[in-house]
Write a protein that holds these residues in place. Structure first.
Motif, PDB file in Angstrom:
ATOM      1  N   GLN A  78       9.725 -61.389  49.060  1.00 38.15           N
ATOM      2  CA  GLN A  78      10.125 -60.123  48.439  1.00 38.15           C
ATOM      3  C   GLN A  78      11.255 -59.416  49.191  1.00 38.15           C
ATOM      4  N   PHE A  79      11.436 -59.746  50.462  1.00 41.89           N
ATOM      5  CA  PHE A  79      12.444 -59.056  51.253  1.00 41.89           C
ATOM      6  C   PHE A  79      13.854 -59.587  51.011  1.00 41.89           C
ATOM      7  N   GLY A  80      13.958 -60.749  50.382  1.00 38.12           N
ATOM      8  CA  GLY A  80      15.262 -61.285  50.007  1.00 38.12           C
ATOM      9  C   GLY A  80      16.186 -61.538  51.184  1.00 38.12           C
ATOM     10  N   GLN A  81      15.617 -61.940  52.307  1.00 39.00           N
ATOM     11  CA  GLN A  81      16.406 -62.168  53.511  1.00 39.00           C
ATOM     12  C   GLN A  81      16.267 -63.631  53.937  1.00 39.00           C
ATOM     13  N   PRO A  82      17.348 -64.385  53.957  1.00 34.06           N
ATOM     14  CA  PRO A  82      17.265 -65.802  54.335  1.00 34.06           C
ATOM     15  C   PRO A  82      16.623 -66.048  55.701  1.00 34.06           C
ATOM     16  N   GLU A  83      16.867 -65.155  56.668  1.00 35.89           N
ATOM     17  CA  GLU A  83      16.290 -65.332  57.999  1.00 35.89           C
ATOM     18  C   GLU A  83      14.766 -65.189  57.952  1.00 35.89           C
ATOM     19  N   ILE A  84      14.280 -64.246  57.169  1.00 39.82           N
ATOM     20  CA  ILE A  84      12.838 -64.057  57.006  1.00 39.82           C
ATOM     21  C   ILE A  84      12.253 -65.245  56.245  1.00 39.82           C
ATOM     22  N   ASP A  85      12.938 -65.685  55.201  1.00 40.52           N
ATOM     23  CA  ASP A  85      12.469 -66.843  54.420  1.00 40.52           C
ATOM     24  C   ASP A  85      12.346 -68.079  55.298  1.00 40.52           C
ATOM     25  N   HIS A  86      13.276 -68.264  56.214  1.00 40.25           N
ATOM     26  CA  HIS A  86      13.245 -69.420  57.118  1.00 40.25           C
ATOM     27  C   HIS A  86      11.992 -69.387  58.004  1.00 40.25           C
ATOM     28  N   VAL A  87      11.708 -68.232  58.598  1.00 42.29           N
ATOM     29  CA  VAL A  87      10.526 -68.098  59.453  1.00 42.29           C
ATOM     30  C   VAL A  87       9.256 -68.252  58.619  1.00 42.29           C
ATOM     31  N   ALA A  88       9.248 -67.691  57.417  1.00 39.91           N
ATOM     32  CA  ALA A  88       8.074 -67.799  56.542  1.00 39.91           C
ATOM     33  C   ALA A  88       7.783 -69.251  56.190  1.00 39.91           C
ATOM     34  N   ALA A  89       8.826 -70.050  55.980  1.00 35.60           N
ATOM     35  CA  ALA A  89       8.633 -71.475  55.684  1.00 35.60           C
ATOM     36  C   ALA A  89       7.999 -72.191  56.885  1.00 35.60           C
ATOM     37  N   ILE A  90       8.384 -71.797  58.084  1.00 37.85           N
ATOM     38  CA  ILE A  90       7.772 -72.363  59.296  1.00 37.85           C
ATOM     39  C   ILE A  90       6.293 -71.982  59.338  1.00 37.85           C
ATOM     40  N   LEU A  91       5.988 -70.730  59.022  1.00 44.03           N
ATOM     41  CA  LEU A  91       4.599 -70.276  59.014  1.00 44.03           C
ATOM     42  C   LEU A  91       3.781 -71.021  57.957  1.00 44.03           C
ATOM     43  N   ASP A  92       4.378 -71.269  56.786  1.00 43.78           N
ATOM     44  CA  ASP A  92       3.691 -72.064  55.746  1.00 43.78           C
ATOM     45  C   ASP A  92       3.201 -73.376  56.341  1.00 43.78           C
ATOM     46  N   GLU A  93       4.123 -74.081  56.973  1.00 42.92           N
ATOM     47  CA  GLU A  93       3.824 -75.412  57.497  1.00 42.92           C
ATOM     48  C   GLU A  93       2.820 -75.344  58.640  1.00 42.92           C
ATOM     49  N   ARG A  94       3.024 -74.434  59.578  1.00 44.62           N
ATOM     50  CA  ARG A  94       2.151 -74.355  60.752  1.00 44.62           C
ATOM     51  C   ARG A  94       0.722 -73.955  60.373  1.00 44.62           C
ATOM     52  N   LEU A  95       0.585 -72.957  59.506  1.00 45.15           N
ATOM     53  CA  LEU A  95      -0.747 -72.508  59.120  1.00 45.15           C
ATOM     54  C   LEU A  95      -1.487 -73.610  58.358  1.00 45.15           C
ATOM     55  N   HIS A  96      -0.828 -74.186  57.378  1.00 39.11           N
ATOM     56  CA  HIS A  96      -1.448 -75.255  56.589  1.00 39.11           C
ATOM     57  C   HIS A  96      -1.862 -76.416  57.499  1.00 39.11           C
ATOM     58  N   SER A  97      -0.986 -76.806  58.386  1.00 38.30           N
ATOM     59  CA  SER A  97      -1.248 -77.925  59.285  1.00 38.30           C
ATOM     60  C   SER A  97      -2.465 -77.671  60.168  1.00 38.30           C
ATOM     61  N   VAL A  98      -2.552 -76.509  60.783  1.00 33.83           N
ATOM     62  CA  VAL A  98      -3.681 -76.236  61.684  1.00 33.83           C
ATOM     63  C   VAL A  98      -4.985 -76.159  60.904  1.00 33.83           C
ATOM     64  N   LEU A  99      -4.972 -75.603  59.720  1.00 34.03           N
ATOM     65  CA  LEU A  99      -6.204 -75.512  58.942  1.00 34.03           C
ATOM     66  C   LEU A  99      -6.674 -76.887  58.477  1.00 34.03           C
ATOM     67  N   ILE A 100      -5.747 -77.747  58.125  1.00 36.89           N
ATOM     68  CA  ILE A 100      -6.102 -79.126  57.757  1.00 36.89           C
ATOM     69  C   ILE A 100      -6.678 -79.855  58.979  1.00 36.89           C
ATOM     70  N   LYS A 101      -6.046 -79.676  60.132  1.00 31.49           N
ATOM     71  CA  LYS A 101      -6.531 -80.344  61.350  1.00 31.49           C
ATOM     72  C   LYS A 101      -7.965 -79.925  61.683  1.00 31.49           C
ATOM     73  N   VAL A 102      -8.241 -78.630  61.665  1.00 29.58           N
ATOM     74  CA  VAL A 102      -9.590 -78.185  62.052  1.00 29.58           C
ATOM     75  C   VAL A 102     -10.610 -78.469  60.958  1.00 29.58           C
ATOM     76  N   GLY A 103     -10.162 -78.638  59.725  1.00 31.41           N
ATOM     77  CA  GLY A 103     -11.076 -78.927  58.633  1.00 31.41           C
ATOM     78  C   GLY A 103     -11.356 -80.391  58.404  1.00 31.41           C
ATOM     79  N   THR A 104     -10.566 -81.253  59.008  1.00 28.63           N
ATOM     80  CA  THR A 104     -10.742 -82.690  58.803  1.00 28.63           C
ATOM     81  C   THR A 104     -12.031 -83.171  59.468  1.00 28.63           C
ATOM     82  N   PRO A 105     -12.905 -83.809  58.658  1.00 30.12           N
ATOM     83  CA  PRO A 105     -14.184 -84.313  59.217  1.00 30.12           C
ATOM     84  C   PRO A 105     -13.965 -85.436  60.216  1.00 30.12           C
TER      85      PRO A 105
END
Length: 173
Positions: A146-173
């Motif tokens: 919503q902020f329309g800022q490429p620099e924020i979008d770049h960091v948010a994309a990193i957060l997408d990947e990092r959060l998803h990755s850690v949750l998959i790792k801890v959830g994997t049986p």
């Protein structure tokens, strides 16, 4: 001459935002997933906050990097939502987390302070009806877009990947 009170005008704006909601379900038991998440991620603790109060900026930066660890994320707060259900007569296995990286948050809020609304990120973990565990969260990139800022979008994309990755790792049986 009279001293009439000054009337200040308030502006209110409302925006509708499309947000991608993510749900990760695993057969792994809640207690194991909770323990794995809490042992894997560092914590933003009072020692770090004390360094900030003392304006020991380089020590703060080093402590934040250490807390973020290899996953680049740390737990800022743990909310015992399942325990609070005792007020309705029944405890359940559910915990809300504020998870993030202060260094990433600073990158975004230095561009737009309103980005602090979503930093740190909210994640809920609960025991699902099948006896496994479920994580739910809103995808960071869709919140920050919503902020329309490429620099924020770049960091948010990193957060997408990092959060998803850690949750998959801890959830994997």
């Amino acid at each position: 001459m009279t001293n009439a009170p000054q009337v200040q005008h308030i502006s209110v704006t409302t925006s509708v935002l499309p947000v991608d909601h993510v749900k990760i379900t695993t057969p792994k038991p809640y207690a194991e997933v909770k323990a794995a998440l809490e042992s894997r991620l560092g914590r933003l603790d009072d020692a770090i906050r004390d360094l900030l109060k003392k304006n020991e900026i380089e020590a703060v930066r080093a402590a934040l990097q250490k807390a973020a660890g290899e996953d680049g994320l740390a737990i800022h707060y743990v909310g015992p939502h399942g325990d609070w259900l005792a007020l309705k007569g029944e405890r359940r296995k559910a915990t809300a987390y504020l998870i993030g990286n202060v260094l990433y948050a600073v990158q975004m809020t230095s561009i737009d302070l309103a980005a602090g609304l979503y930093a740190p990120l909210r994640v809920v973990l609960y025991e699902n009806p099948d006896g496994g565990s479920t994580f739910e969260y809103d995808k960071p990139s869709t919140q920050f877009s919503q902020f329309g800022q490429p620099e924020i979008d770049h960091v948010a994309a990193i957060l997408d990947e990092r959060l998803h990755s850690v949750l998959i790792k801890v959830g994997t049986p």
